[in-house]
Design a protein around this motif. Structure first.
Motif, PDB file in Angstrom:
ATOM      1  N   LEU A 271      73.298  17.291  41.369  1.00  0.00           N
ATOM      2  CA  LEU A 271      72.547  18.390  41.959  1.00  0.00           C
ATOM      3  C   LEU A 271      71.152  17.989  42.396  1.00  0.00           C
ATOM      4  O   LEU A 271      70.660  18.447  43.435  1.00  0.00           O
ATOM      5  CB  LEU A 271      72.432  19.555  40.968  1.00  0.00           C
ATOM      6  N   TRP A 272      70.508  17.173  41.600  1.00  0.00           N
ATOM      7  CA  TRP A 272      69.101  16.891  41.820  1.00  0.00           C
ATOM      8  C   TRP A 272      68.921  15.429  42.196  1.00  0.00           C
ATOM      9  O   TRP A 272      69.563  14.553  41.623  1.00  0.00           O
ATOM     10  CB  TRP A 272      68.292  17.207  40.558  1.00  0.00           C
ATOM     11  N   PRO A 273      68.036  15.119  43.166  1.00  0.00           N
ATOM     12  CA  PRO A 273      67.842  13.726  43.581  1.00  0.00           C
ATOM     13  C   PRO A 273      67.227  12.860  42.490  1.00  0.00           C
ATOM     14  O   PRO A 273      67.435  11.657  42.450  1.00  0.00           O
ATOM     15  CB  PRO A 273      66.914  13.846  44.793  1.00  0.00           C
ATOM     16  N   GLY A 274      66.477  13.464  41.600  1.00  0.00           N
ATOM     17  CA  GLY A 274      65.951  12.761  40.430  1.00  0.00           C
ATOM     18  C   GLY A 274      66.392  13.499  39.185  1.00  0.00           C
ATOM     19  O   GLY A 274      67.524  13.979  39.101  1.00  0.00           O
TER      20      GLY A 274
ATOM     21  N   PRO B 123      73.195  17.927  35.741  1.00  0.00           N
ATOM     22  CA  PRO B 123      74.179  18.868  36.284  1.00  0.00           C
ATOM     23  C   PRO B 123      74.803  18.308  37.553  1.00  0.00           C
ATOM     24  O   PRO B 123      74.162  17.566  38.311  1.00  0.00           O
ATOM     25  CB  PRO B 123      73.352  20.118  36.561  1.00  0.00           C
ATOM     26  N   LEU B 124      76.056  18.689  37.772  1.00  0.00           N
ATOM     27  CA  LEU B 124      76.780  18.119  38.906  1.00  0.00           C
ATOM     28  C   LEU B 124      77.821  19.091  39.431  1.00  0.00           C
ATOM     29  O   LEU B 124      78.181  20.071  38.782  1.00  0.00           O
ATOM     30  CB  LEU B 124      77.429  16.793  38.514  1.00  0.00           C
ATOM     31  N   LEU B 125      78.306  18.772  40.614  1.00  0.00           N
ATOM     32  CA  LEU B 125      79.429  19.456  41.233  1.00  0.00           C
ATOM     33  C   LEU B 125      80.605  18.492  41.289  1.00  0.00           C
ATOM     34  O   LEU B 125      80.449  17.347  41.721  1.00  0.00           O
ATOM     35  CB  LEU B 125      79.079  19.915  42.648  1.00  0.00           C
ATOM     36  N   THR B 126      81.760  18.952  40.842  1.00  0.00           N
ATOM     37  CA  THR B 126      82.990  18.206  41.041  1.00  0.00           C
ATOM     38  C   THR B 126      83.707  18.830  42.229  1.00  0.00           C
ATOM     39  O   THR B 126      83.916  20.046  42.270  1.00  0.00           O
ATOM     40  CB  THR B 126      83.889  18.256  39.799  1.00  0.00           C
ATOM     41  N   VAL B 127      84.073  18.006  43.204  1.00  0.00           N
ATOM     42  CA  VAL B 127      84.608  18.496  44.472  1.00  0.00           C
ATOM     43  C   VAL B 127      86.115  18.297  44.501  1.00  0.00           C
ATOM     44  O   VAL B 127      86.615  17.189  44.279  1.00  0.00           O
ATOM     45  CB  VAL B 127      83.968  17.776  45.670  1.00  0.00           C
TER      46      VAL B 127
ATOM     47  N   LEU C 263      80.924  23.723  39.169  1.00  0.00           N
ATOM     48  CA  LEU C 263      79.579  23.460  38.681  1.00  0.00           C
ATOM     49  C   LEU C 263      79.564  23.173  37.185  1.00  0.00           C
ATOM     50  O   LEU C 263      80.120  23.920  36.390  1.00  0.00           O
ATOM     51  CB  LEU C 263      78.682  24.668  38.966  1.00  0.00           C
ATOM     52  N   ARG C 264      78.924  22.069  36.821  1.00  0.00           N
ATOM     53  CA  ARG C 264      78.569  21.794  35.423  1.00  0.00           C
ATOM     54  C   ARG C 264      77.062  21.983  35.320  1.00  0.00           C
ATOM     55  O   ARG C 264      76.283  21.213  35.887  1.00  0.00           O
ATOM     56  CB  ARG C 264      78.955  20.376  35.021  1.00  0.00           C
TER      57      ARG C 264
ATOM     58  N   ASP D 209      70.259  25.607  38.567  1.00  0.00           N
ATOM     59  CA  ASP D 209      71.400  24.781  38.963  1.00  0.00           C
ATOM     60  C   ASP D 209      72.335  25.528  39.907  1.00  0.00           C
ATOM     61  O   ASP D 209      72.848  24.953  40.877  1.00  0.00           O
ATOM     62  CB  ASP D 209      72.172  24.324  37.725  1.00  0.00           C
ATOM     63  N   ALA D 210      72.567  26.816  39.647  1.00  0.00           N
ATOM     64  CA  ALA D 210      73.450  27.593  40.512  1.00  0.00           C
ATOM     65  C   ALA D 210      72.853  27.748  41.914  1.00  0.00           C
ATOM     66  O   ALA D 210      73.557  27.616  42.926  1.00  0.00           O
ATOM     67  CB  ALA D 210      73.719  28.956  39.884  1.00  0.00           C
ATOM     68  N   GLN D 211      71.547  28.032  41.982  1.00  0.00           N
ATOM     69  CA  GLN D 211      70.908  28.160  43.291  1.00  0.00           C
ATOM     70  C   GLN D 211      70.951  26.838  44.047  1.00  0.00           C
ATOM     71  O   GLN D 211      71.257  26.798  45.249  1.00  0.00           O
ATOM     72  CB  GLN D 211      69.465  28.631  43.121  1.00  0.00           C
ATOM     73  N   ARG D 212      70.670  25.760  43.359  1.00  0.00           N
ATOM     74  CA  ARG D 212      70.717  24.441  44.000  1.00  0.00           C
ATOM     75  C   ARG D 212      72.146  24.093  44.445  1.00  0.00           C
ATOM     76  O   ARG D 212      72.357  23.549  45.531  1.00  0.00           O
ATOM     77  CB  ARG D 212      70.187  23.394  43.019  1.00  0.00           C
ATOM     78  N   ALA D 213      73.130  24.417  43.617  1.00  0.00           N
ATOM     79  CA  ALA D 213      74.523  24.100  43.946  1.00  0.00           C
ATOM     80  C   ALA D 213      74.975  24.841  45.203  1.00  0.00           C
ATOM     81  O   ALA D 213      75.622  24.255  46.086  1.00  0.00           O
ATOM     82  CB  ALA D 213      75.423  24.468  42.767  1.00  0.00           C
ATOM     83  N   LEU D 214      74.654  26.124  45.314  1.00  0.00           N
ATOM     84  CA  LEU D 214      75.055  26.890  46.492  1.00  0.00           C
ATOM     85  C   LEU D 214      74.380  26.343  47.737  1.00  0.00           C
ATOM     86  O   LEU D 214      74.992  26.199  48.794  1.00  0.00           O
ATOM     87  CB  LEU D 214      74.725  28.373  46.267  1.00  0.00           C
ATOM     88  N   ARG D 215      73.097  26.005  47.599  1.00  0.00           N
ATOM     89  CA  ARG D 215      72.384  25.437  48.739  1.00  0.00           C
ATOM     90  C   ARG D 215      72.990  24.099  49.165  1.00  0.00           C
ATOM     91  O   ARG D 215      73.128  23.820  50.363  1.00  0.00           O
ATOM     92  CB  ARG D 215      70.907  25.252  48.377  1.00  0.00           C
ATOM     93  N   LEU D 216      73.370  23.262  48.214  1.00  0.00           N
ATOM     94  CA  LEU D 216      73.962  21.979  48.552  1.00  0.00           C
ATOM     95  C   LEU D 216      75.305  22.161  49.252  1.00  0.00           C
ATOM     96  O   LEU D 216      75.596  21.481  50.248  1.00  0.00           O
ATOM     97  CB  LEU D 216      74.139  21.130  47.297  1.00  0.00           C
ATOM     98  N   ALA D 217      76.134  23.054  48.724  1.00  0.00           N
ATOM     99  CA  ALA D 217      77.434  23.296  49.352  1.00  0.00           C
ATOM    100  C   ALA D 217      77.250  23.774  50.787  1.00  0.00           C
ATOM    101  O   ALA D 217      77.979  23.356  51.701  1.00  0.00           O
ATOM    102  CB  ALA D 217      78.229  24.307  48.540  1.00  0.00           C
ATOM    103  N   ARG D 218      76.274  24.629  50.999  1.00  0.00           N
ATOM    104  CA  ARG D 218      76.027  25.152  52.350  1.00  0.00           C
ATOM    105  C   ARG D 218      75.429  24.074  53.251  1.00  0.00           C
ATOM    106  O   ARG D 218      75.805  23.960  54.427  1.00  0.00           O
ATOM    107  CB  ARG D 218      75.109  26.363  52.243  1.00  0.00           C
TER     108      ARG D 218
END
Length: 327
Positions: free
Chosen positions: A41-44, A78-82, A127-128, A146-155
């Motif tokens: 989720l996060w670059p760092g 935290p991460l997204l499994t695709v 999302l984890r 994490d949820a806000q970042r995850a939705l933004r990344l998916a979009r």
């Protein structure tokens, strides 16, 4: 094109994937393999972790080789499994599993559900997320970051992946339903932007909430979720701020609610009170209440019972709302 009968029939995917879908069915001897693609989720480092000293772990609870039943605890990255379908139709879905904010389950409301929706052509992001009791500076807002970042990344990734950035709903279950509800209702960004993806909206296009933990107030609160999120003795202000039925839902996207009437952990009043709030705010909401089903049934634990129809019902609703257009 996916018609209503096809959508309803997809409920059977919980046990038998569509032919040619690319989804590996659960056999009697081997659980399906995990997807290989993950996204950090996060670059760092995740924000606000200066005082975090936990050690991440993933625990397997299943003793049956035919299926996994894992939970992730003390997550620091935290991460997204695709899970990508064989025939993507342009739709995406962010899945937020439950776990009472003590952990986040991996399979039951994550991978298991994702395989069903992927068989319908939906690209799924499981999302984890970080947990509020692990010392993050944001406290109860750490999972929401994490949820806000995850939705933004998916979009943000949608166009490059051949997906529609305007067809990214969220599906949340139990405490994950609470988190998905906050993601939908709240309009305040909970972290400072870190890259170009954060210029996009974090509000999902639709919300699917399965037996959600909604209220933080007695008498219908799930006490464990409230304790993990807000502490042993939360203030009245905190209870008000984190109860979904007390949030401002005006302008929120349509919602799909599902609950079993005999849920012993999260009373059905959680969904009923939330439905009242949605209706008062003018938010279109479809609600399905089943006489039996208990709590946390996901896909596997509801096979052969009426509530097993829920994925097909959700897909049919999504089709009417323009999320699912073809399979």
């Amino acid at each position: 094109m996916l018609n209503r009968r096809d959508a309803l029939g997809l409920a059977a995917l919980a046990a038998t994937p569509l032919p040619g879908s690319g989804v590996t069915p659960v056999s009697q001897t081997d659980a399906p393999p995990d997807p290989a693609e993950t996204i950090r989720l996060w670059p760092g480092r995740a924000p606000g972790g200066e005082r975090v000293a936990v050690t991440p772990r993933v625990v397997e609870r299943s003793t049956d080789p035919a299926f996994h039943d894992r939970f992730a605890q003390y997550t620091t990255e935290p991460l997204l499994t695709v899970l990508r379908p064989a025939r993507p139709n342009g739709a995406s879905l962010l899945l937020i599993p439950g776990g009472g904010y003590k952990w986040a389950v991996v399979d039951k409301e994550g991978m298991d559900c994702a395989r069903v929706f992927a068989a319908a052509g939906v690209t799924c992001f499981v999302l984890r997320y970080r947990l509020p009791g692990d010392g993050w500076a944001a406290g109860p807002d750490a999972p929401l970051q994490d949820a806000q970042r995850a939705l933004r990344l998916a979009r943000a990734r949608a166009a490059a992946d051949g997906l529609d950035p305007a067809r990214v709903p969220v599906l949340g279950a139990s405490a994950g339903g609470h988190l998905a509800g906050m993601l939908t209702a709240r309009t305040d960004a909970t972290y400072a932007p870190v890259d170009a993806a954060d210029a996009g909206s974090f509000r999902p296009d639709l919300s699917i909430l399965l037996y959600p933990v909604a209220t933080m107030a007695d008498p219908f609160v799930h006490a464990g979720s409230r304790r993990e999120l807000l502490g042993e003795a939360p203030t009245a202000e905190a209870i008000e701020r984190y109860s979904l039925e007390r949030m401002d839902w005006r302008g929120a996207p349509p919602a799909f609610l599902l609950h079993a009437m005999d849920d012993p952990a999260v009373p059905v009043e959680n969904s009923l009170q939330l439905l009242t709030a949605l209706r008062a705010a003018g938010v279109p909401a479809e609600t399905h209440l089943f006489e039996e089903g208990g709590h946390g049934f996901g896909i596997r634990l509801i096979e052969g019972r009426p509530a097993a129809a829920w994925p097909g019902l959700a897909l049919a609703w999504g089709m009417r709302r323009g999320w699912i257009t073809q399979v």
